[in-house]
Design a protein around this motif. Structure first.
Motif, short mmCIF file in Angstrom:
data_model
loop_
_atom_site.label_atom_id
_atom_site.label_comp_id
_atom_site.label_asym_id
_atom_site.label_seq_id
_atom_site.Cartn_x
_atom_site.Cartn_y
_atom_site.Cartn_z
N GLY A 1 0.80 -1.26 -0.08
CA GLY A 1 0.04 0.06 0.07
C GLY A 1 0.81 1.44 0.15
O GLY A 1 2.00 1.21 -0.19
N SER A 2 0.22 2.30 0.28
CA SER A 2 0.85 3.65 -0.07
C SER A 2 1.87 3.98 1.16
O SER A 2 3.02 4.51 1.02
CB SER A 2 -0.07 4.79 0.22
N GLY A 3 1.97 3.07 2.27
CA GLY A 3 2.98 3.18 3.14
C GLY A 3 3.97 2.04 3.33
O GLY A 3 4.52 2.10 4.18
N SER A 4 3.47 0.92 2.61
CA SER A 4 4.37 -0.29 2.57
C SER A 4 5.79 -0.21 2.35
O SER A 4 6.77 -0.85 2.89
CB SER A 4 3.61 -1.46 1.85
N GLY A 5 5.95 0.82 1.57
CA GLY A 5 7.48 1.09 1.10
C GLY A 5 8.22 1.90 2.28
O GLY A 5 9.66 1.99 2.14
N ASP A 6 7.71 2.27 3.41
CA ASP A 6 8.49 3.01 4.50
C ASP A 6 8.73 2.10 5.73
O ASP A 6 8.31 1.87 6.14
CB ASP A 6 7.14 3.94 4.97
N SER A 7 10.23 1.80 5.40
CA SER A 7 10.72 0.74 6.08
C SER A 7 10.71 1.33 7.60
O SER A 7 10.74 0.52 8.57
CB SER A 7 12.05 0.38 5.87
N ASP B 1 -4.74 -3.04 8.19
CA ASP B 1 -3.34 -2.58 8.94
C ASP B 1 -3.27 -2.99 10.41
O ASP B 1 -2.50 -2.99 10.93
CB ASP B 1 -3.45 -1.01 8.74
N VAL B 2 -4.55 -3.11 10.87
CA VAL B 2 -4.79 -3.16 12.45
C VAL B 2 -6.04 -4.04 12.84
O VAL B 2 -6.65 -4.42 11.98
CB VAL B 2 -5.11 -1.81 13.21
N LEU B 3 -5.77 -4.88 13.96
CA LEU B 3 -6.66 -5.89 14.24
C LEU B 3 -7.30 -6.06 15.55
O LEU B 3 -6.56 -5.30 16.52
CB LEU B 3 -5.73 -7.47 14.27
N ASP B 4 -8.20 -6.21 15.65
CA ASP B 4 -9.31 -6.42 17.03
C ASP B 4 -9.44 -7.75 17.28
O ASP B 4 -10.37 -8.28 16.61
CB ASP B 4 -10.43 -5.48 16.88
N TRP C 1 2.64 -6.74 8.19
CA TRP C 1 2.75 -6.14 6.89
C TRP C 1 1.78 -5.31 6.48
O TRP C 1 1.24 -5.08 5.33
CB TRP C 1 2.72 -7.43 5.67
N ALA C 2 1.50 -4.09 7.54
CA ALA C 2 0.38 -3.33 7.08
C ALA C 2 0.80 -2.19 5.99
O ALA C 2 1.74 -1.99 5.75
CB ALA C 2 0.20 -2.53 8.35
N PRO C 3 -0.15 -2.04 5.00
CA PRO C 3 0.16 -1.09 3.64
C PRO C 3 0.04 -0.06 4.39
O PRO C 3 0.99 0.96 3.68
CB PRO C 3 -0.92 -1.47 2.97
N HIS C 4 -0.15 0.48 5.45
CA HIS C 4 -0.12 2.09 5.99
C HIS C 4 0.51 1.84 7.34
O HIS C 4 -0.39 2.12 8.44
CB HIS C 4 -1.64 2.45 5.72
#
Length: 383
Positions: free
Chosen positions: A32-38, A119-122, A301-304
């Motif tokens: 996703g849009s943030g997945s490349g931000d290590s 991205d997140v889980l409950d 592996w959250a995309p954001h």
């Protein structure tokens, strides 16, 4: 998952376990849009971003957050989502709102690398534990980390409890002459075809907790959930068990006039249905008192990844925790918030009342119960 007295608030701050609601939905592959931000994906605290302001900046740059299995009427999630979006200008996509904890875990695995992966889980505790063991979560410690009791979080920050309550019996007093108060009452012949659970106990936390509570009411223990399975087998044999999954819609239509569910959900039903002519009564059974929390986690592996971490910071802020209270759920930080005066006292006073002090199963006991349920539930209630 709620109580009223300060003593019970403290009691709920001992040790707990859970299960929950979640889901999935496929899209295109390739991060996703943030997945490349290590940097964001490896951050274990806001300090790794350079502080909260920098975390907010990074999350806003991503601009999106994918949640899963969050019904808007569950513990006030609808308002929680709107408040987060309004505060940060980040659009939330909530997939499969009526899904289960198992659906969430499945989504993490099957949607890995896709833009619409959660991205997140409950999660309920059994699923939080198993997911952490499989390495599915990204460790992250929110700013209020030290205020979360040690027994209610993974030491590495892979997951942590957030809100909880008690299993309760909900009853439509206009359709049921005398509402049941205990598990023993549920076996009475006048409740033919009326008693329902909120989902499949092998997949959903609320239903799992209902069977566990039934076990405690039937000479079982946290080490032995089988009496709870036997209870529902008997309920099925005498015609009282209703296989319809209880939801606000089935309650309003009269399809599930008696339901076993978390007290914070039942309390929200009572408020919602009052204007619709439904007199919804709630009882926390004295013969099967069971309390528990749900856990939050971040998809490894959250995309954001920045928005995922900001979401956690929001949930564990005083603002987020008070929104759980508004939904009749007991937030994990309530004891510390009552000490520092940040808890909404009016909301605390509205929590369902409970007598006595609850005890909780250990993670190992929950895992064992989950295995026993998986092998015996279907045979007990089929046919």
């Amino acid at each position: 998952m709620s109580t009223r007295t300060a003593g019970l608030v403290a009691a709920l701050t001992i040790t707990t376990s859970v299960i929950a609601a979640c889901g999935a939905a496929p899209t295109t592959a390739g991060g996703g849009s943030g997945s490349g931000d290590s940097k964001a994906a490896s951050a274990t605290s806001a300090q790794d971003f350079g502080g909260m302001d920098k975390l907010v900046e990074a999350a806003k740059k991503e601009g999106r957050l994918n949640t899963i299995a969050l019904p808007p009427d569950w513990a006030n999630y609808g308002e929680v989502i709107k408040a987060f979006e309004a505060k940060y200008g980040i659009k939330i996509t909530n997939d499969n709102p009526d899904g289960s904890s198992q659906d969430e875990i499945n989504a993490v695995k099957t949607l890995k690398g896709q833009d619409r992966a959660p991205d997140v889980l409950d999660l309920g505790s059994a699923f939080a534990l198993s997911g952490a063991q499989e390495g599915l979560f990204a460790p992250y410690k929110v700013q209020s980390w030290d205020k979360i009791p040690d027994g209610q979080k993974d030491a590495s920050g892979a997951w942590y409890y957030d809100y909880g309550g008690y299993i309760s019996i909900g009853c439509d007093a206009k359709r049921v002459k005398t509402c049941p108060q205990t598990f023993a009452d549920l076996l009475k012949p006048e409740y033919k075809g009326m008693v329902a659970l909120n989902g499949d106990p092998t997949k959903a936390g609320a239903a799992f907790a209902g069977v566990y509570a039934a076990s405690l009411a039937s000479q079982g223990s946290f080490d032995d959930i089988q009496p709870g399975i036997d209870f529902f087998k008997k309920l099925k044999e005498n015609g009282n068990f209703n296989p319809v999954e209880a939801t606000p819609a089935t309650v309003e239509k009269g399809e599930t006039p008696i339901t076993l569910d978390w007290d914070y959900l039942q309390a929200s039903y009572a408020k919602e249905f009052a204007s619709k002519g439904v007199d919804w009564k709630i009882a926390i059974p004295s013969d099967g008192q069971y309390a528990n929390f749900y856990a939050q986690a971040i998809n490894k592996w959250a995309p954001h990844p920045a928005a995922a971490r900001l979401w956690q910071e929001f949930l564990y802020s005083a603002e987020g925790q008070n929104l759980w209270l508004k939904g009749y759920a007991r937030p994990v930080l309530l004891p510390s918030m009552q000490e520092d005066g940040s808890a909404d006292a009016a909301m605390v006073d509205q929590l369902p009342k409970v007598e006595g002090t609850p005890s909780f199963p250990t993670p190992d006991q929950v895992n064992k119960a989950k295995e026993v349920l998986a092998s015996g539930w279907g045979a007990a209630v089929s046919g």
